[in-house]
Scaffold this motif. Structure first.
Motif, mmCIF file in Angstrom:
data_model
loop_
_atom_site.group_PDB
_atom_site.id
_atom_site.type_symbol
_atom_site.label_atom_id
_atom_site.label_comp_id
_atom_site.label_asym_id
_atom_site.label_seq_id
_atom_site.Cartn_x
_atom_site.Cartn_y
_atom_site.Cartn_z
ATOM 1 N N PHE A 80 -21.924 -5.717 -80.799
ATOM 2 C CA PHE A 80 -23.040 -5.322 -79.936
ATOM 3 C C PHE A 80 -22.571 -5.152 -78.495
ATOM 4 C CE2 PHE A 80 -26.414 -6.558 -76.985
ATOM 5 C CZ PHE A 80 -27.397 -5.639 -77.322
ATOM 6 N N GLU A 81 -21.806 -6.146 -78.006
ATOM 7 C CA GLU A 81 -21.348 -6.092 -76.615
ATOM 8 C C GLU A 81 -20.411 -4.903 -76.386
ATOM 9 O OE1 GLU A 81 -21.262 -8.694 -78.573
ATOM 10 O OE2 GLU A 81 -22.749 -10.047 -77.671
ATOM 11 N N ALA A 82 -19.502 -4.674 -77.372
ATOM 12 C CA ALA A 82 -18.565 -3.555 -77.218
ATOM 13 C C ALA A 82 -19.294 -2.221 -77.260
ATOM 14 C CB ALA A 82 -17.508 -3.616 -78.323
ATOM 15 N N ALA A 83 -20.309 -2.105 -78.129
ATOM 16 C CA ALA A 83 -21.062 -0.850 -78.230
ATOM 17 C C ALA A 83 -21.811 -0.576 -76.932
ATOM 18 C CB ALA A 83 -22.027 -0.922 -79.401
ATOM 19 N N VAL A 84 -22.354 -1.631 -76.299
ATOM 20 C CA VAL A 84 -23.044 -1.453 -75.013
ATOM 21 C C VAL A 84 -22.053 -1.018 -73.942
ATOM 22 C CG1 VAL A 84 -24.316 -2.649 -73.201
ATOM 23 C CG2 VAL A 84 -24.868 -3.086 -75.600
ATOM 24 N N ALA A 85 -20.876 -1.684 -73.918
ATOM 25 C CA ALA A 85 -19.875 -1.338 -72.903
ATOM 26 C C ALA A 85 -19.367 0.093 -73.069
ATOM 27 C CB ALA A 85 -18.709 -2.328 -72.995
ATOM 28 N N MET A 86 -19.266 0.553 -74.322
ATOM 29 C CA MET A 86 -18.791 1.911 -74.584
ATOM 30 C C MET A 86 -19.882 2.962 -74.389
ATOM 31 S SD MET A 86 -16.764 0.895 -78.077
ATOM 32 C CE MET A 86 -16.798 2.571 -78.670
ATOM 33 N N GLY A 87 -21.124 2.518 -74.249
ATOM 34 C CA GLY A 87 -22.233 3.452 -74.128
ATOM 35 C C GLY A 87 -22.649 4.053 -75.456
ATOM 36 N N ALA A 88 -22.265 3.393 -76.568
ATOM 37 C CA ALA A 88 -22.605 3.914 -77.898
ATOM 38 C C ALA A 88 -24.074 3.674 -78.240
ATOM 39 C CB ALA A 88 -21.717 3.270 -78.963
ATOM 40 N N ILE A 89 -24.682 2.668 -77.631
ATOM 41 C CA ILE A 89 -26.102 2.399 -77.869
ATOM 42 C C ILE A 89 -26.818 2.266 -76.533
ATOM 43 C CG2 ILE A 89 -25.739 1.272 -80.118
ATOM 44 C CD1 ILE A 89 -26.040 -1.424 -78.762
ATOM 45 N N LYS A 90 -28.081 2.596 -76.541
ATOM 46 C CA LYS A 90 -28.916 2.505 -75.336
ATOM 47 C C LYS A 90 -29.798 1.270 -75.431
ATOM 48 C CE LYS A 90 -31.006 6.433 -74.364
ATOM 49 N NZ LYS A 90 -31.729 7.709 -74.598
ATOM 50 N N LEU A 91 -29.952 0.595 -74.330
ATOM 51 C CA LEU A 91 -30.819 -0.579 -74.284
ATOM 52 C C LEU A 91 -32.157 -0.284 -73.620
ATOM 53 C CD1 LEU A 91 -28.273 -3.392 -73.305
ATOM 54 C CD2 LEU A 91 -29.007 -2.650 -75.578
ATOM 55 N N ASP A 92 -32.245 0.838 -72.924
ATOM 56 C CA ASP A 92 -33.487 1.159 -72.220
ATOM 57 C C ASP A 92 -33.649 2.674 -72.182
ATOM 58 O OD1 ASP A 92 -35.819 0.771 -70.906
ATOM 59 O OD2 ASP A 92 -34.933 0.302 -68.952
ATOM 60 N N GLY A 93 -34.885 3.088 -71.966
ATOM 61 C CA GLY A 93 -35.164 4.513 -71.815
ATOM 62 C C GLY A 93 -35.002 5.299 -73.101
ATOM 63 N N LEU A 94 -35.314 4.695 -74.232
ATOM 64 C CA LEU A 94 -35.186 5.405 -75.501
ATOM 65 C C LEU A 94 -36.329 6.391 -75.677
ATOM 66 C CD1 LEU A 94 -33.685 2.498 -76.068
ATOM 67 C CD2 LEU A 94 -33.713 3.338 -78.418
ATOM 68 N N GLU A 95 -36.022 7.557 -76.179
ATOM 69 C CA GLU A 95 -37.041 8.559 -76.467
ATOM 70 C C GLU A 95 -37.831 8.157 -77.719
ATOM 71 O OE1 GLU A 95 -37.736 11.175 -74.624
ATOM 72 O OE2 GLU A 95 -36.164 10.634 -73.183
ATOM 73 N N PRO A 96 -39.087 8.643 -77.851
ATOM 74 C CA PRO A 96 -39.869 8.326 -79.059
ATOM 75 C C PRO A 96 -39.148 8.707 -80.351
ATOM 76 C CG PRO A 96 -41.301 9.275 -77.389
ATOM 77 C CD PRO A 96 -39.908 9.356 -76.848
ATOM 78 N N ALA A 97 -38.432 9.834 -80.356
ATOM 79 C CA ALA A 97 -37.700 10.246 -81.561
ATOM 80 C C ALA A 97 -36.623 9.232 -81.913
ATOM 81 C CB ALA A 97 -37.092 11.629 -81.366
ATOM 82 N N GLN A 100 -33.670 -3.976 -73.320
ATOM 83 C CA GLN A 100 -34.628 -3.847 -72.214
ATOM 84 C C GLN A 100 -35.865 -3.041 -72.616
ATOM 85 O OE1 GLN A 100 -32.440 -2.295 -68.845
ATOM 86 N NE2 GLN A 100 -30.700 -3.676 -69.224
ATOM 87 N N ASP A 101 -35.713 -2.126 -73.557
ATOM 88 C CA ASP A 101 -36.873 -1.359 -74.030
ATOM 89 C C ASP A 101 -37.804 -2.313 -74.778
ATOM 90 O OD1 ASP A 101 -37.682 1.757 -74.719
ATOM 91 O OD2 ASP A 101 -38.318 0.324 -76.256
ATOM 92 N N LYS A 102 -39.046 -2.453 -74.299
ATOM 93 C CA LYS A 102 -39.937 -3.484 -74.825
ATOM 94 C C LYS A 102 -40.302 -3.241 -76.287
ATOM 95 C CE LYS A 102 -44.027 -6.154 -73.548
ATOM 96 N NZ LYS A 102 -45.142 -6.281 -72.581
ATOM 97 N N ALA A 103 -40.604 -1.984 -76.636
ATOM 98 C CA ALA A 103 -41.005 -1.681 -78.014
ATOM 99 C C ALA A 103 -39.875 -2.008 -78.985
ATOM 100 C CB ALA A 103 -41.400 -0.211 -78.129
ATOM 101 N N LEU A 104 -38.653 -1.609 -78.651
ATOM 102 C CA LEU A 104 -37.510 -1.868 -79.531
ATOM 103 C C LEU A 104 -37.213 -3.364 -79.589
ATOM 104 C CD1 LEU A 104 -35.276 -0.759 -81.309
ATOM 105 C CD2 LEU A 104 -33.884 -0.427 -79.257
#
Length: 802
Positions: free
Chosen positions: A149-166, A205-209
Motif C-alpha cells: 500500500f505504501e509503495a503504491a501510494v509513493a509510486m502514484g499507482a493509487i489515488k487517496l483523494d479526488g476519485l471520480e465517480p467512475a 482521504q476520500d470519505k466515500a472510499l
C-alpha cells in the motif's frame, strides 16, 4: 499426476535409483575435500553477494533438500555464509538422465511407491512448474515485486483523494466481486486483500472510499463470526483464515458502520442536487452502492446479534426490512455496472486501480490453489441478489417451533440453497436463536418434548391431562429425553442439513447408526407406559389407563425420523452422481420394497393414534356433558349442539400421498432397470473386475447396525431379483409402465402442486410412454443403453431412448 497407483517398482527403475544414489555419494566425497577451500573464500563470497544484491535470491541447498545429507553437513561445518549465487558447485548432482530413464519405466498415470512416498504423499505433493501449484511460475526473473500500500501510494499507482465517480464505482464493484469470490471458498488473501485500499483504510482521504473499505473490513469479521458459530463449513466451502494481521491493524467498530455510511450517502445526495444530469447519474450510482452496503451490513450484523436478542420476531422484522431495501437496490446497481472503470483485458486484477493480485502469493502456504478467477461483476451481483433472497427465506424458520416442521424446512432449504456457506450458516444461527427464545432454559429438551407432542400428541405430554402429573410417568419421560439430548442425534440431524450436499451424505451414514440405541430406548419407554396402564387399570384409574394403553408414540416418532434419514442418504447418491447405471436396480429396489413403505406405515399409524385420541376426547366430553346435565346446576345450562361434519385430524395426508407417489416411481424404476438389464440395454462391468455383492454391501453398510428396519442381505435381494427376472422382458416393461401410471394418477390428485410435484408428474408421464413403447418391441434389435436424464429431478430420471 493422477492415475493408476502401483506399489511395485520395476527392476530397471530400482537400478536407475541406485545409480543416482551412487553418483550422489561420489559427489559427497568430492565435497568433503573442498571444505577447506570453502572456509578461505567465505569473506570474498560475502563481498560478491553485496555487489550482486540487486539479483533475486536463490534457495539455499539445505532449503532445497536435494543435496546429500553428508554434503549438507560438510557445507554447514565449513562456512556459516553460503554462496547462494554459486549454488551449483557444491554437492549438486545432475540426475537428469537417470530421472528420465526411471520415468521411462512407468506408464502414463503410474506412480512409483517408496517407503516414505505413498499415494497420500503423492496427492499432497507440489507439482513443480505447474502454474496452479508453483507460485514462482507466474513471475519472470526480472519482475518487480508487487507493491505494498505504501509503495503504491509513493509510486502514484493509487489515488487517496479526488476519485471520480467512475473510479469509485469500479472499486466498489470489484470489492463486491472479491467478497463473492471469498464466499465461494477462495482464500481471503487471494481475493479480498488484493485490494490495497483494504490494507489501510484510515489513510484514505476520500470519505466515500474510506467508509466503504472500513465497512468491507468489518463485514469480513462479522461474516467470519457467523460462519464460525454455525460450524457447518468444511475446508472446501470456505477459507476462514487469512492475513489476520491486516484485520487486527485497525479496530473493528461494527456498531458505527451504518451511521458512517448514512452520513456519506447524505453528503453525496446533497452534492447530486447541484450537479448536471449526467454527473448526477454517476454520483447516484455511487450512492446506491453505499446504500446497498449499509443495508446488507445491517442485516448481516443483526443476524450475528440474534444470539443475544430478546425477541426473535422483532429482530427478524428489522432484518427483513434491511433485506427488502437491499433487494430493491440491486436492479438499480446492475444497470450501472458499465459506468465504472472496467478490468483491463488479460489482467488478473478486478479493477485497473487499487488491486495487486500477487501481493500475497509469497505469504501463502504451498498447498493453496494458485489459480484464482474472481467472479465477473454481473455474476457477482446476481449471486448477491440470490443470497439476499435466501436470507429472506431463512427468516421464515422462526415460525417453526417443533422438530417435524423445522426438519422439513431445513431439508427444503438445503436442497434449494446448499451451495452458499453464508446462507446455510445464517439459517443455523436464526434457528438456534429462535429455539432458545421459544423454549428458554433447557431449550433442546423442551423443544424435543414439544416436537413429540406436535407429531402424535401423546397424552402423557399434555399438561392438561391428569396422567401428566403422575410421578412415575414423568420420571420415565425425563430419562428418555435426557438420553435423546446426550445422544445428540436429533440436534445433529438438523445441524447436518447446514453442510454442503456431499458432506451431508458422509455425516448421515454416522447419524443413522446413532438411531439404533434411540429406537431401543423409545420402545422401552412405550413398553413401560403399557405396564403402567395395566397397573392403573388394576387400581381402577380408567382415565390414566386409557391414556397409557397401546402407547407407540415415542417409538413411532424415532422410527419416522430414522426412515427419513435413510431415504435421504440413499437417494442423495443420485444427486451426487455416485451410482453406476447398473447399480440403479438395487438402489431403487430398497425404497420400493422397504423404506418408503415403512414411512407410509409410520405416518398412517400416527394419524390413527390422533384419530383414536380425538374420538376418545369426544367420548369423554359427552360423558361430562351428560353427567353435568343431571345435576342441579345443569337445568339452566344450554345443551351443546353437535358439530356437523367435523373434519377429523389428518395432518399427514398430503405427505402420505407424496410417499405413495415415490413408492410407485421407485417401483417403476426398479422394474424398468430389471427389464433393460434383461434386454441387454444396460452396460455391465466385466465380472473379473466387479463383485456385485461387495458393491451392494458397501451401498447399504450404514443400515447394518439398525435393528429396525432389519438389514437385508445380498442373498435376499438376489432371490427377489431372480424371481422378478423369471418374467419376460415385455412383461417387465409392462409392469414398469403400470407403476409409472400409478404414480401419475397419485400426483395428479394433489391439489395446488408445487414445482417438485409437477416435475415428478412429467417424469412419470414420459417414462410411462417409454415403457409402453419398449413393451411393444420398439428398437428390439438395437441394444443401446438409454440416457438417464436427472435434470428434472435429483432422484428420478427421464429415460430417453437413443
Amino acid at each position: 499426476m493422477h492415475g493408476t497407483y502401483t506399489s511395485e517398482q520395476p527392476t530397471d527403475f530400482q537400478a536407475a535409483t541406485a545409480a543416482a544414489a551412487a553418483a550422489a555419494a561420489a559427489a559427497a566425497a568430492a565435497a568433503s575435500a573442498s571444505v577447506s577451500a570453502v572456509r578461505t573464500t567465505a569473506e570474498q563470497r560475502d563481498l560478491e553477494r553485496e555487489s550482486n544484491s540487486n539479483e533475486p535470491d536463490e534457495w539455499s541447498m539445505s532449503e532445497c533438500g536435494f543435496a546429500d545429507n553428508d554434503v549438507q553437513r560438510a557445507i554447514r561445518g565449513g562456512s556459516a555464509a553460503e554462496d547462494i549465487t554459486q549454488y551449483p558447485i557444491h554437492g549438486w548432482v545432475d540426475v537428469t538422465k537417470e530421472f528420465h530413464d526411471a520415468c521411462a519405466e512407468l506408464l502414463p498415470g503410474e506412480l512409483a511407491q517408496d517407503m516414505l512416498f505413498g499415494l497420500f504423499e503423492a496427492m499432497s505433493a507440489i507439482e513443480i512448474m505447474d502454474p496452479k501449484m508453483d507460485v514462482g511460475m507466474g513471475f519472470d526473473k526480472f519482475d518487480l515485486p508487487p507493491p505494498s500500500f505504501e509503495a503504491a501510494v509513493a509510486m502514484g499507482a493509487i489515488k487517496l483523494d479526488g476519485l471520480e465517480p467512475a473510479e469509485l464505482i469500479g472499486i466498489f464493484d470489484a470489492l463486491f466481486a472479491c467478497l463473492v469470490s471469498w464466499l465461494e471458498g477462495n482464500s481471503m488473501d487471494q481475493v479480498l486483500f488484493t485490494c490495497l485500499y483494504l490494507h489501510a483504510p484510515s489513510q484514505i482521504q476520500d470519505k466515500a472510499l474510506r467508509v466503504f473499505c472500513t465497512a468491507v473490513r468489518n463485514l469480513i469479521v462479522v461474516i467470519k463470526n457467523i460462519i464460525i458459530l454455525a460450524a457447518v463449513n468444511e475446508e472446501e466451502d470456505f477459507q476462514l483464515y487469512g492475513n489476520s494481521a491486516l484485520l487486527a491493524a485497525e479496530k473493528a467498530q461494527p456498531t458505527s458502520i451504518a451511521g458512517l455510511l448514512k452520513e456519506v450517502e447524505d453528503e453525496l445526495v446533497r452534492k447530486c442536487k447541484q450537479l448536471p444530469p449526467v454527473e448526477n447519474q454517476n454520483l447516484m450510482a455511487v450512492v446506491h452502492r453505499l446504500r446497498f452496503m449499509r443495508h446488507l451490513f445491517q442485516a448481516i450484523y443483526q443476524l450475528e446479534l440474534m444470539v443475544g436478542a430478546e425477541s426473535a420476531e422483532e429482530a427478524v422484522n428489522e432484518i427483513y426490512k434491511s433485506l427488502n431495501v437491499a433487494s430493491e437496490l440491486l436492479p438499480l446497481i446492475k444497470r450501472t455496472i458499465e459506468r465504472g472503470t472496467q478490468p483491463v483485458e488479460g489482467s488478473e486484477a478486478p479493477n485497473p486501480m487499487g488491486f495487486s493480485p500477487r501481493i500475497h502469493d509469497r505469504s501463502q502456504p504451498p498447498t493453496f490453489p494458485r489459480s484464482i478467477k474472481i467472479r465477473e461483476r454481473p455474476a457477482s451481483y446476481q449471486f448477491l441478489e440470490e443470497m439476499v433472497a435466501r436470507f429472506k427465506y431463512a427468516c421464515k424458520v422462526i415460525r417453526y417451533k417443533d422438530y417435524y416442521s423445522a426438519l422439513n424446512f431445513f431439508i427444503e432449504y438445503s436442497r434449494k440453497s446448499g451451495h452458499c456457506i453464508l446462507s446455510r450458516s445464517v439459517l443455523q444461527s436464526l434457528f438456534s436463536s429462535s429455539i432458545r427464545l421459544a423454549h428458554g432454559k433447557q431449550s433442546m429438551k423442551q423443544f424435543l418434548r414439544h416436537s413429540v407432542q406436535a407429531f402424535n400428541s401423546p397424552p402423557v405430554l399434555n399438561p392438561k391431562h391428569p396422567v401428566a402429573s403422575d410421578p412415575k410417568v414423568q420420571q420415565h419421560l425425563e430419562t428418555f429425553f435426557r438420553y435423546c439430548i446426550n445422544m445428540n442425534t436429533f440436534n445433529q440431524f438438523i445441524r447436518l442439513c447446514g453442510f454442503n450436499r456431499a458432506r451431508q451424505r458422509d455425516k448421515l451414514a454416522h447419524l443413522i447408526e446413532n438411531f439404533d440405541p434411540l429406537q431401543v430406548d423409545a420402545a422401552r419407554l412405550d413398553s413401560l407406559m403399557n405396564q403402567l396402564a395395566n397397573e392403573r387399570a388394576m387400581e381402577g384409574n380408567e382415565s390414566h389407563a386409557t391414556a397409557l394403553k397401546h402407547s407407540t408414540h415415542f417409538s413411532t416418532w424415532v422410527l419416522y425420523n430414522c426412515f427419513r434419514a435413510m431415504l435421504i442418504y440413499l437417494m442423495s447418491g443420485f444427486e451426487l452422481e455416485l451410482y453406476a447405471v447398473h447399480e440403479f436396480l438395487y438402489i431403487y429396489w430398497y425404497p420400493y420394497e422397504f423404506l418408503v413403505g415403512f414411512l407410509v406405515s409410520a405416518l398412517t399409524r400416527t394419524e390413527n393414534i390422533l384419530l383414536a385420541q380425538e374420538e376418545y376426547a369426544e367420548h369423554q366430553s359427552k360423558i361430562q356433558l351428560n353427567g353435568g346435565g343431571s345435576g342441579s346446576g345443569g337445568k339452566n345450562r344450554k345443551a351443546a349442539k353437535p358439530k356437523k361434519n367435523k373434519k377429523q385430524q389428518r395432518p399427514y395426508r398430503q405427505e402420505i400421498v407424496y410417499y405413495h407417489a415415490l413408492l410407485s416411481l421407485c417401483g417403476g424404476m426398479y422394474k424398468a432397470m430389471g427389464a433393460l438389464t434383461k434386454d441387454g440395454r444396460v452396460r455391465l462391468p466385466m465380472s473379473k473386475f466387479d463383485n456385485e455383492e461387495i458393491r451392494y454391501n458397501r451401498r447399504f453398510s450404514p443400515f447394518v447396525p439398525l435393528t429396525s428396519p432389519p438389514p437385508v442381505s445380498y442373498a435376499e435381494f438376489k432371490n427377489i431379483r431372480d424371481h422378478m427376472m423369471l418374467n419376460s422382458v415385455e412383461e417387465l416393461y409392462s409392469y414398469a409402465a403400470k407403476h409409472f401410471d400409478q404414480a401419475r394418477n397419485v400426483l395428479e390428485s394433489i391439489q395446488n402442486p408445487e414445482q417438485e410435484i409437477l416435475d415428478l408428474l412429467q417424469i412419470a408421464r414420459t417414462n410411462f410412454v417409454v415403457m409402453n413403447v419398449l413393451a411393444r418391441g420398439h428398437q428390439k434389435e438395437v441394444k443401446r443403453q438409454p440416457e438417464f436424464d436427472f435434470s428434472r429431478h435429483s432422484y428420478f430420471p427421464i429415460i430417453k431412448l437413443k
